[in-house]
Design a protein around this motif. Sequence first.
Motif, PDB file in Angstrom:
ATOM      1  N   GLU A 180      15.762  -9.028   9.576  1.00  0.00           N
ATOM      2  CA  GLU A 180      14.739  -8.301   8.814  1.00  0.00           C
ATOM      3  C   GLU A 180      13.976  -7.341   9.737  1.00  0.00           C
ATOM      4  O   GLU A 180      13.683  -6.200   9.375  1.00  0.00           O
ATOM      5  CB  GLU A 180      13.786  -9.293   8.156  1.00  0.00           C
ATOM      6  CG  GLU A 180      12.996  -8.641   7.046  1.00  0.00           C
ATOM      7  CD  GLU A 180      12.123  -9.640   6.297  1.00  0.00           C
ATOM      8  OE1 GLU A 180      12.530 -10.796   6.140  1.00  0.00           O
ATOM      9  OE2 GLU A 180      11.019  -9.235   5.904  1.00  0.00           O
TER      10      GLU A 180
ATOM     11  N   GLN B  88      16.091  -4.373  10.507  1.00  0.00           N
ATOM     12  CA  GLN B  88      16.171  -3.472   9.350  1.00  0.00           C
ATOM     13  C   GLN B  88      14.939  -2.581   9.250  1.00  0.00           C
ATOM     14  O   GLN B  88      15.040  -1.388   8.969  1.00  0.00           O
ATOM     15  CB  GLN B  88      16.327  -4.288   8.063  1.00  0.00           C
ATOM     16  CG  GLN B  88      17.708  -4.904   7.918  1.00  0.00           C
ATOM     17  CD  GLN B  88      17.851  -5.721   6.653  1.00  0.00           C
ATOM     18  OE1 GLN B  88      16.907  -5.937   5.920  1.00  0.00           O
ATOM     19  NE2 GLN B  88      19.052  -6.204   6.401  1.00  0.00           N
ATOM     20  N   VAL B  89      13.759  -3.170   9.493  1.00  0.00           N
ATOM     21  CA  VAL B  89      12.514  -2.387   9.404  1.00  0.00           C
ATOM     22  C   VAL B  89      12.509  -1.295  10.485  1.00  0.00           C
ATOM     23  O   VAL B  89      12.168  -0.132  10.210  1.00  0.00           O
ATOM     24  CB  VAL B  89      11.283  -3.299   9.525  1.00  0.00           C
ATOM     25  CG1 VAL B  89      10.007  -2.477   9.635  1.00  0.00           C
ATOM     26  CG2 VAL B  89      11.189  -4.234   8.323  1.00  0.00           C
TER      27      VAL B  89
ATOM     28  N   ARG C 198       8.874  -1.979   5.254  1.00  0.00           N
ATOM     29  CA  ARG C 198      10.184  -2.318   4.683  1.00  0.00           C
ATOM     30  C   ARG C 198      10.347  -1.802   3.249  1.00  0.00           C
ATOM     31  O   ARG C 198      11.448  -1.825   2.707  1.00  0.00           O
ATOM     32  CB  ARG C 198      10.401  -3.835   4.737  1.00  0.00           C
ATOM     33  CG  ARG C 198       9.471  -4.638   3.866  1.00  0.00           C
ATOM     34  CD  ARG C 198       9.700  -6.134   4.109  1.00  0.00           C
ATOM     35  NE  ARG C 198       8.803  -6.968   3.340  1.00  0.00           N
ATOM     36  CZ  ARG C 198       7.522  -7.173   3.618  1.00  0.00           C
ATOM     37  NH1 ARG C 198       6.965  -6.558   4.653  1.00  0.00           N
ATOM     38  NH2 ARG C 198       6.779  -7.954   2.882  1.00  0.00           N
TER      39      ARG C 198
END
Length: 239
Positions: free
Chosen positions: A153, A156-157, A212
Amino acid sequence: MDSTQRDRNTELTLPAETPNIGVSENPFDASSAIEQHILIGLEKIGLALKSQSWQDAGQQGLTPTQGQILALLIDKGDAGMRLSEVAKHLAVTAATASDAVTSLVEKGLVQKTRSPQDRRAIAITLTTQGQQTATQTASWSDFLLNTVNELSEEEQVIFLRGLIKMIRKLQQQGQISVARMCVTCQFFQPNRYPRSDRPHHCALVNAPFGDRHLRLNCAEHVAADPEIAKQNWNFYLSK
Ligand code: SF4
């Protein structure tokens, strides 16, 4: 002390310390910079996208450009798009866009109508059959989802933030069409809640959101005044 150790997974004999090579002699330092590695990576992803879209387009009896036009029209409804807008969004010439649209009209997937906003203008809209095909063409890039899900995660951010910075720069240089991104939207209020994990605010829906959630293609996007967009961008980058 033994200068080597056994790697438990591979059973290889690995040196315990990095070799004592001078900085100037290390071949990694003489090789290309990280920018080059990123460029090569982007090119490889671009090639995969291109190859997949040719494959999917072929199966649907379309060219990649025709498929992209259908996907572009999905959320435009009866308002549709003008030919010049289509060409601009896809970064193709007016002649290329015109040929692709003519072919799509012949296939019964799009139609040319009077624009509801300006009766003198021609709008290109999807037919019922075109809407079904457009849903399929819009998923051409879904094969990449699995690879994005390989990232944590946090990765991804960071990746999304990096992409937004690159896309904004390309927009400023006039090399890609204006994407409907939060960072250029009049409703975007960056870092309004600096100590929150949802620091930004969307004034349209009156809700906070985090990095995000930053959108790159929001249907509700309204371009901010250029000076406001610039201030917002700098404020977004400052945190
Ligand atoms: S309207 Fe869309 S693009 Fe604009 S700030 Fe809200 S979510 Fe982002």
